[in-house]
Design an enzyme around this catalytic site. Structure first.
Site, PDB file in Angstrom:
ATOM      1  CD  GLU A   1      -2.201   1.364   2.874  1.00 46.99           C
ATOM      2  OE1 GLU A   1      -2.468   2.495   3.300  1.00 46.99           O
ATOM      3  OE2 GLU A   1      -2.303   0.322   3.563  1.00 46.99           O
TER       4      GLU A   1
ATOM      5  CG  ASP B   1      -5.781   1.570   3.228  1.00 48.86           C
ATOM      6  OD1 ASP B   1      -5.651   2.714   2.752  1.00 48.86           O
ATOM      7  OD2 ASP B   1      -5.963   1.339   4.437  1.00 48.86           O
TER       8      ASP B   1
ATOM      9  CG  ASP C   1       0.089   6.969  -1.079  1.00 47.80           C
ATOM     10  OD1 ASP C   1      -1.028   7.424  -1.364  1.00 47.80           O
ATOM     11  OD2 ASP C   1       0.997   7.657  -0.566  1.00 47.80           O
TER      12      ASP C   1
ATOM     13  CD  GLU D   1      -3.279   4.307  -1.417  1.00 43.58           C
ATOM     14  OE1 GLU D   1      -3.398   5.523  -1.613  1.00 43.58           O
ATOM     15  OE2 GLU D   1      -3.007   3.814  -0.293  1.00 43.58           O
TER      16      GLU D   1
END
Length: 254
Positions: free
Chosen positions: A41, A114, A45, A117
Site C-alpha cells: 500500500e 488501501d 500510494d 493502492e
C-alpha cells in the site's frame, strides 16, 4: 485464483504479490502474524500519486499549482479509490479477519482504498514503471469522465451548505463517532439534508465528515441528473413543432 478483476487491464501480476495485496492486517494477525498488504500500500500510494500528478500537469497547463494539487487530492482520495474498488468488485477478493468480516469490512472505504493502492504496488513490482502508470490511469479514467466530481469532491461541505440555503434549511449537522484502539481508530460520520443522508468514514473526524459530505453531494447530483432526464423525455414527447396549433391544418394535409 484471485485477480479476475485484472483481466480487463491486460497485466500479469505475480500471484504471491497479488495475494499479499489482497491480505488485510486483520487476516494476518489471525494467522500467526503473517505478512499483509501495508508495505505494498505504501509503495502503491507513491506510484498512484506520481502517475496522477504527471497526467494533470501535462493535460492542464492553465491550472496553478494549488489547483493541480486539489484535483490530485480528489482523484487519490479514500472515497475516490473506494469507488474504483467497488467498480472492480475488489471487496469480494479480500482476505479479512473475522472481526472485519462481521463489521462489513468488505465495503469499508478505507480498506477498499488501501487495497487499490496495494494492488498498484503489486503491479509495479510484477511489471515495470510504465505499465504500472498505465494501469493507474486506466483505474482513474472513469473518475475523470465526471466533470462535476472536482467541485463536489474538493469542497463538499460548502456544496451542502449552499444546497441547504437554497432550500431554506439549517446548515447540515454532522454526527461523528470514533471506534477502535487509539493506534487504529476509525471514525464514522453521518450528515442529513432533507431526505438525503450521507455517510462516510476515515482515520480522523475531519476525513470522515468530508466523506459523508461527498456522499450526500453525490446523491444530490444523481437526483438532479435523474430529474433532468425526466424533463428531457417529457419535452421530447411534447415538442411544440409536432403539436398542431389551433386552426392550423393537420400535419401532412394541404
Amino acid at each position: 485464483m484471485p485477480g479476475g478483476f485484472l483481466h480487463a487491464f491486460d497485466v500479469a501480476v505475480d500471484q504471491e504479490l497479488l495475494e499479499l495485496a489482497l491480505t488485510h492486517r486483520s487476516w494476518a494477525y489471525e494467522h500467526g502474524a503473517a505478512p499483509h498488504n501495508e508495505r505494498l500500500e505504501f509503495l502503491g500510494d507513491s506510484i498512484l500519486g506520481q502517475a496522477v500528478t504527471v497526467k494533470l500537469y501535462r493535460e492542464h497547463p492553465d491550472l496553478t499549482e494549488g489547483e493541480l494539487a486539489k484535483r490530485r487530492a480528489a482523484l487519490v482520495s479514500t472515497l475516490a479509490l473506494a469507488e474504483v474498488a467497488r467498480g472492480l468488485d475488489l471487496g469480494a477478493e479480500l482476505r479479512l479477519g473475522k472481526g472485519e468480516e462481521q463489521t462489513g469490512g468488505r465495503d469499508k472505504d478505507s480498506i477498499l482504498a488501501d487495497t487499490v493502492e496495494a494492488v498498484i504496488g503489486a503491479v509495479f513490482l510484477s511489471t515495470d514503471p510504465d505499465t504500472a502508470a498505465r494501469f493507474v490511469l486506466q483505474l482513474i479514467d472513469p473518475l475523470l469522465d465526471d466533470p462535476d466530481r472536482f467541485t463536489e469532491v474538493l469542497d463538499p461541505k460548502t456544496t451542502l451548505q449552499k444546497e441547504a440555503a437554497t432550500r431554506g434549511l439549517p446548515s447540515p449537522a454532522y454526527d461523528t463517532e470514533g471506534t477502535g484502539p487509539d493506534h487504529a481508530r476509525v471514525f464514522t460520520s453521518t450528515v442529513r439534508l432533507g431526505d438525503v443522508v450521507g455517510r462516510g468514514e476515515g482515520t480522523s473526524k475531519k476525513v470522515a465528515e468530508l466523506a459523508a459530505a461527498r456522499d450526500a453531494a453525490a446523491q444530490l447530483r444523481a437526483a438532479r441528473a435523474a430529474r433532468s432526464g425526466r424533463k428531457a423525455r417529457h419535452s421530447s414527447k411534447a415538442d411544440p413543432a409536432l403539436v398542431a396549433q389551433p386552426g392550423a391544418p393537420a400535419a401532412g394535409r394541404a
